[in-house]
Motif scaffolding. Sequence first.
Motif, PDB file in Angstrom:
ATOM      1  N   PHE A 120      -4.846   2.087   3.723  1.00 20.09           N
ATOM      2  CA  PHE A 120      -4.763   3.467   3.245  1.00 20.09           C
ATOM      3  C   PHE A 120      -3.324   3.841   2.892  1.00 20.09           C
ATOM      4  O   PHE A 120      -3.065   4.440   1.850  1.00 20.09           O
ATOM      5  N   ALA A 121      -2.377   3.477   3.765  1.00 20.98           N
ATOM      6  CA  ALA A 121      -0.969   3.797   3.511  1.00 20.98           C
ATOM      7  C   ALA A 121      -0.468   3.103   2.255  1.00 20.98           C
ATOM      8  O   ALA A 121       0.240   3.705   1.442  1.00 20.98           O
ATOM      9  N   PHE A 122      -0.835   1.838   2.068  1.00 20.93           N
ATOM     10  CA  PHE A 122      -0.447   1.114   0.857  1.00 20.93           C
ATOM     11  C   PHE A 122      -1.010   1.823  -0.371  1.00 20.93           C
ATOM     12  O   PHE A 122      -0.313   2.027  -1.366  1.00 20.93           O
ATOM     13  N   ALA A 123      -2.281   2.214  -0.299  1.00 18.70           N
ATOM     14  CA  ALA A 123      -2.933   2.881  -1.430  1.00 18.70           C
ATOM     15  C   ALA A 123      -2.267   4.215  -1.755  1.00 18.70           C
ATOM     16  O   ALA A 123      -2.105   4.567  -2.926  1.00 18.70           O
ATOM     17  N   VAL A 124      -1.862   4.958  -0.738  1.00 16.85           N
ATOM     18  CA  VAL A 124      -1.181   6.241  -0.970  1.00 16.85           C
ATOM     19  C   VAL A 124       0.104   6.016  -1.762  1.00 16.85           C
ATOM     20  O   VAL A 124       0.389   6.722  -2.726  1.00 16.85           O
ATOM     21  N   GLY A 125       0.885   5.019  -1.350  1.00 20.68           N
ATOM     22  CA  GLY A 125       2.114   4.706  -2.086  1.00 20.68           C
ATOM     23  C   GLY A 125       1.827   4.239  -3.497  1.00 20.68           C
ATOM     24  O   GLY A 125       2.521   4.622  -4.449  1.00 20.68           O
ATOM     25  N   ALA A 126       0.790   3.438  -3.664  1.00 21.19           N
ATOM     26  CA  ALA A 126       0.445   2.904  -4.985  1.00 21.19           C
ATOM     27  C   ALA A 126      -0.059   3.992  -5.926  1.00 21.19           C
ATOM     28  O   ALA A 126       0.068   3.880  -7.148  1.00 21.19           O
ATOM     29  N   LEU A 127      -0.604   5.051  -5.374  1.00 24.21           N
ATOM     30  CA  LEU A 127      -1.111   6.139  -6.217  1.00 24.21           C
ATOM     31  C   LEU A 127       0.000   6.923  -6.918  1.00 24.21           C
ATOM     32  O   LEU A 127      -0.257   7.565  -7.934  1.00 24.21           O
ATOM     33  N   VAL A 128       1.219   6.854  -6.412  1.00 25.16           N
ATOM     34  CA  VAL A 128       2.322   7.598  -7.033  1.00 25.16           C
ATOM     35  C   VAL A 128       2.563   7.129  -8.470  1.00 25.16           C
ATOM     36  O   VAL A 128       2.471   7.933  -9.409  1.00 25.16           O
ATOM     37  N   PRO A 129       2.855   5.842  -8.725  1.00 19.21           N
ATOM     38  CA  PRO A 129       3.071   5.437 -10.112  1.00 19.21           C
ATOM     39  C   PRO A 129       1.798   5.526 -10.955  1.00 19.21           C
ATOM     40  O   PRO A 129       1.870   5.834 -12.147  1.00 19.21           O
ATOM     41  N   LEU A 130       0.655   5.286 -10.343  1.00 19.55           N
ATOM     42  CA  LEU A 130      -0.602   5.398 -11.095  1.00 19.55           C
ATOM     43  C   LEU A 130      -0.848   6.825 -11.561  1.00 19.55           C
ATOM     44  O   LEU A 130      -1.224   7.056 -12.713  1.00 19.55           O
ATOM     45  N   THR A 131      -0.626   7.777 -10.679  1.00 18.48           N
ATOM     46  CA  THR A 131      -0.829   9.188 -11.033  1.00 18.48           C
ATOM     47  C   THR A 131       0.130   9.614 -12.136  1.00 18.48           C
ATOM     48  O   THR A 131      -0.267  10.279 -13.088  1.00 18.48           O
ATOM     49  N   VAL A 132       1.381   9.227 -12.008  1.00 22.55           N
ATOM     50  CA  VAL A 132       2.371   9.578 -13.036  1.00 22.55           C
ATOM     51  C   VAL A 132       1.963   8.989 -14.383  1.00 22.55           C
ATOM     52  O   VAL A 132       1.987   9.674 -15.406  1.00 22.55           O
ATOM     53  N   ALA A 133       1.552   7.732 -14.393  1.00 19.93           N
ATOM     54  CA  ALA A 133       1.154   7.086 -15.650  1.00 19.93           C
ATOM     55  C   ALA A 133      -0.094   7.733 -16.242  1.00 19.93           C
ATOM     56  O   ALA A 133      -0.215   7.851 -17.468  1.00 19.93           O
ATOM     57  N   LEU A 134      -1.012   8.147 -15.395  1.00 19.53           N
ATOM     58  CA  LEU A 134      -2.231   8.791 -15.889  1.00 19.53           C
ATOM     59  C   LEU A 134      -1.960  10.166 -16.489  1.00 19.53           C
ATOM     60  O   LEU A 134      -2.647  10.606 -17.405  1.00 19.53           O
ATOM     61  N   LEU A 135      -0.955  10.854 -15.967  1.00 14.39           N
ATOM     62  CA  LEU A 135      -0.657  12.207 -16.441  1.00 14.39           C
ATOM     63  C   LEU A 135       0.205  12.236 -17.706  1.00 14.39           C
ATOM     64  O   LEU A 135       0.268  13.257 -18.380  1.00 14.39           O
ATOM     65  N   LEU A 136       0.853  11.142 -18.008  1.00 11.58           N
ATOM     66  CA  LEU A 136       1.745  11.099 -19.168  1.00 11.58           C
ATOM     67  C   LEU A 136       1.073  10.410 -20.343  1.00 11.58           C
ATOM     68  O   LEU A 136       0.190   9.584 -20.170  1.00 11.58           O
ATOM     69  N   GLU A 137       1.543  10.744 -21.522  1.00 13.23           N
ATOM     70  CA  GLU A 137       1.009  10.105 -22.725  1.00 13.23           C
ATOM     71  C   GLU A 137       2.134   9.361 -23.429  1.00 13.23           C
ATOM     72  O   GLU A 137       3.261   9.833 -23.493  1.00 13.23           O
ATOM     73  N   GLY A 138       1.810   8.229 -23.966  1.00 16.11           N
ATOM     74  CA  GLY A 138       2.775   7.459 -24.742  1.00 16.11           C
ATOM     75  C   GLY A 138       3.518   6.446 -23.896  1.00 16.11           C
ATOM     76  O   GLY A 138       3.929   6.727 -22.777  1.00 16.11           O
ATOM     77  N   TYR A 139       3.713   5.286 -24.460  1.00 18.21           N
ATOM     78  CA  TYR A 139       4.339   4.167 -23.763  1.00 18.21           C
ATOM     79  C   TYR A 139       5.773   4.477 -23.344  1.00 18.21           C
ATOM     80  O   TYR A 139       6.138   4.300 -22.191  1.00 18.21           O
ATOM     81  N   ASN A 140       6.602   4.945 -24.270  1.00 13.80           N
ATOM     82  CA  ASN A 140       8.008   5.203 -23.948  1.00 13.80           C
ATOM     83  C   ASN A 140       8.165   6.295 -22.897  1.00 13.80           C
ATOM     84  O   ASN A 140       9.003   6.199 -22.011  1.00 13.80           O
ATOM     85  N   VAL A 141       7.358   7.345 -23.012  1.00  8.96           N
ATOM     86  CA  VAL A 141       7.412   8.428 -22.031  1.00  8.96           C
ATOM     87  C   VAL A 141       6.989   7.894 -20.665  1.00  8.96           C
ATOM     88  O   VAL A 141       7.642   8.138 -19.654  1.00  8.96           O
TER      89      VAL A 141
END
Length: 196
Positions: A120-141
């Motif tokens: 669970f702790a590993f997954a919580v940490g892993a969700l940070v970059p995943l969430t950021v990537a899901l909320l942003l659009e475009g490769y460079n951004v």
Amino acid sequence: MAEHKQLPPIVFIDIEGTIEHDKDQEDDLDHSKVAQWLAPAVFAANDGLVSTASLMLGMGAVSQDVNAMIVTGFLGLTAGACSMAIAEFISVDSTLNNETGQRDDEPRRDPIRAAIAAAFAFAVGALVPLTVALLLEGYNVTLGVVEGPISVVLAVFGWIGAFLDGAPGFRAALRVLLWGWVAMVVTFGLLINRNW
């Protein structure tokens, strides 16, 4: 990480025969118990964040496809959480076997709980970059902005770990942040401009 020794509570028996506990020592024991499970959880979350972000950035170096980065991050989360759970279970289980020399079902519940907590702790940490990537659009951004929130969370994880160990927070936050960046830069750098 500093090892916390668990001391028995100091007990005073007054003339009337009632038992009183030393409150200060009980508070120290409670902090020690909390640190014993919280510190590994912070480190597992840090591992999830750095591993997943590094994998996503590595994929970003190979392919300018945000969806490929997200899928890679999700696979990293899944594989890492499973790996953490298995490693924690095996570690605690073998320790119990060595200490007790027998296999009771009751103590096995605590290795299972530790394994679930690590995953669970590993997954919580892993969700940070995943969430950021899901909320942003475009490769460079996505590639450029992912490092900002990740850096903040890395510093926070470093500070929390230091707090639990009684160490200076700024130095620990900086150390975790810098080594997290090293992992991400190395992963990105190994794969950028490679012809696959």
